[in-house]
Design an enzyme around this catalytic site. Structure first.
Site, PDB file in Angstrom:
ATOM      1  N   SER A 143       1.015  -1.220   0.053  1.00  0.00           N
ATOM      2  CA  SER A 143       0.171   0.186   0.111  1.00  0.00           C
ATOM      3  C   SER A 143       0.902   1.260   0.064  1.00  0.00           C
ATOM      4  O   SER A 143       2.039   1.146   0.334  1.00  0.00           O
ATOM      5  CB  SER A 143      -0.734  -0.012   1.272  1.00  0.00           C
ATOM      6  OG  SER A 143      -1.316   1.300   1.492  1.00  0.00           O
ATOM      7  N   TYR A 168      -2.242  -0.233  10.185  1.00  0.00           N
ATOM      8  CA  TYR A 168      -2.341  -0.903   8.735  1.00  0.00           C
ATOM      9  C   TYR A 168      -1.322  -0.625   8.142  1.00  0.00           C
ATOM     10  O   TYR A 168      -0.923  -1.814   7.398  1.00  0.00           O
ATOM     11  CB  TYR A 168      -3.622  -0.130   8.130  1.00  0.00           C
ATOM     12  CG  TYR A 168      -3.765  -0.441   6.825  1.00  0.00           C
ATOM     13  CD1 TYR A 168      -4.297  -1.742   6.320  1.00  0.00           C
ATOM     14  CD2 TYR A 168      -3.615   0.341   5.823  1.00  0.00           C
ATOM     15  CE1 TYR A 168      -4.261  -2.039   4.859  1.00  0.00           C
ATOM     16  CE2 TYR A 168      -3.529   0.136   4.213  1.00  0.00           C
ATOM     17  CZ  TYR A 168      -3.902  -1.191   3.870  1.00  0.00           C
ATOM     18  OH  TYR A 168      -4.057  -1.310   2.592  1.00  0.00           O
TER      19      TYR A 168
END
Length: 352
Positions: A143, A168
């Site tokens: 990501s 995350y």
């Protein structure tokens, strides 16, 4: 090839499965279909791939597609070590596309344990399965959030990613580190793809375009963080899927000239590679909202809020390495992408 796609009922996963099948591959898709967001949307994505919704709801039962003879779906949890091990032993995949993960920056603040279970333990089971059955290439989703506090733009794979600002992001960075360790020790070819703000038809209802569309169409105020003064490198789903499909075929090699005295974080003396996958055209959040308003033909009622914990001010991809490796650069413009997204949203939720 025989390819495993994890997260096959997900936003990126379902579209990736379709693309790989259309290219003539045999695909096994798995997903736990959890309730982080409406499972009905996940079943509908599978239905578009020819998977019977009722059959797909049963655990650990292989379901053959009624549209694609080379597609089989099975509901299972990659965080289940025994099930994961059995899956790899039974199928001996040529390649694995690992897209299953617990998404969401803000959700990781309130539900941290879920991220460790799915994004760390689940990824370990994938790595072990690939190692034990000698998978030829593992491609996994990272990501843009790994860039964290990095303020140098555009973001390059050679930049530091040592300062994530959400759990995350930390789990995605951990995935990259875990993958490199397995690549170095066991010679496992691994490619990580750092996706930048993916949007498009069939997207998750917790993502910004769908929250904005829902608010505008249903006369509800939308939450605008940092007063709309944030930049995101919005990347259309078709560009993401095309990138994944091309990268699967490009197996990374050991870099014999890799300089350990001046190490490049995006490559290695191991068969390991990291690529950004982004549109290279960051858009201000307020302009993004305006594009959705223009497509719908209606103004939003806005609730202006400060920056949220875990958010970063901007994302901006340098995708030149991806272009060099694959001959492809993400390029769907925001206006066209928003048009397709709004069109799908109106049709899907009108018929729901």
């Amino acid at each position: 090839m025989k390819i495993l796609v994890t997260g096959a009922a997900g936003f990126i996963g379902a579209s990736t499965v379709k693309k790989l099948l259309e290219e003539g591959n045999e695909v096994i898709g798995i997903d736990n279909i959890n309730e982080y967001y409406d499972p009905n949307l996940k079943f509908k994505r599978l239905n578009c791939l020819g998977i019977n919704e009722e059959a797909a709801g049963e655990w650990c039962k292989p379901v053959k597609s009624e549209l694609y003879p080379d597609f089989t779906f099975m509901r299972m949890d990659i965080a289940d070590k025994e099930c994961a091990s059995r899956l790899f032993e039974e199928h001996h995949f040529d390649s694995v596309v690992h897209l299953a993960a617990q998404p969401g920056v803000r959700y990781s603040i309130t539900h941290p344990q879920v991220y460790i279970e799915n994004n760390i333990n689940g990824f370990l089971h994938v790595l072990e399965g690939c190692r034990q059955t000698k998978v030829g290439h593992l491609v996994f989703a990272s990501s843009s959030s790994v860039y964290g506090l990095n303020g140098k733009t555009p973001f390059s794979e050679q930049d530091t990613t040592a300062h994530p600002v959400s759990l995350y992001a930390a789990t995605k960075k951990s995935n990259e580190l875990m993958a490199h360790a397995y690549s170095y020790i066991y010679g496992l070819p691994v490619t990580g793809l750092r996706f930048f703000t993916v949007y498009g038809p069939w997207g998750r209802p917790d993502m910004s375009p769908f929250l904005f569309m829902d608010g505008i169409l249903n006369d509800k105020p939308i939450k605008v963080f940092n007063n709309g003064d944030m930049l995101r490198d919005f990347t259309f789903i078709d560009d993401i899927v095309e990138s994944v499909a091309r990268i699967v075929k490009i197996i990374p090699q050991r870099q014999d000239n890799w300089d350990a005295q001046n190490p490049d974080p995006s490559s290695s003396s191991a068969p390991y590679r990291i690529y950004n996958v982004g549109n290279q055209n960051p858009t201000k959040l307020s302009d993004y909202i305006e594009a959705i308003e223009n497509e719908i033909g209606k103004k939003a009622a806005k609730e202006m809020l400060p920056m949220q914990p875990g958010d970063v001010y901007q994302t901006f991809a340098d995708s030149s390495a991806l272009a060099e490796a694959t001959g492809f650069t993400p390029g769907v413009c925001l206006k066209d992408g928003i048009r397709e997204t709004v069109k799908w949203y109106k049709e899907f939720y009108k018929n729901k």
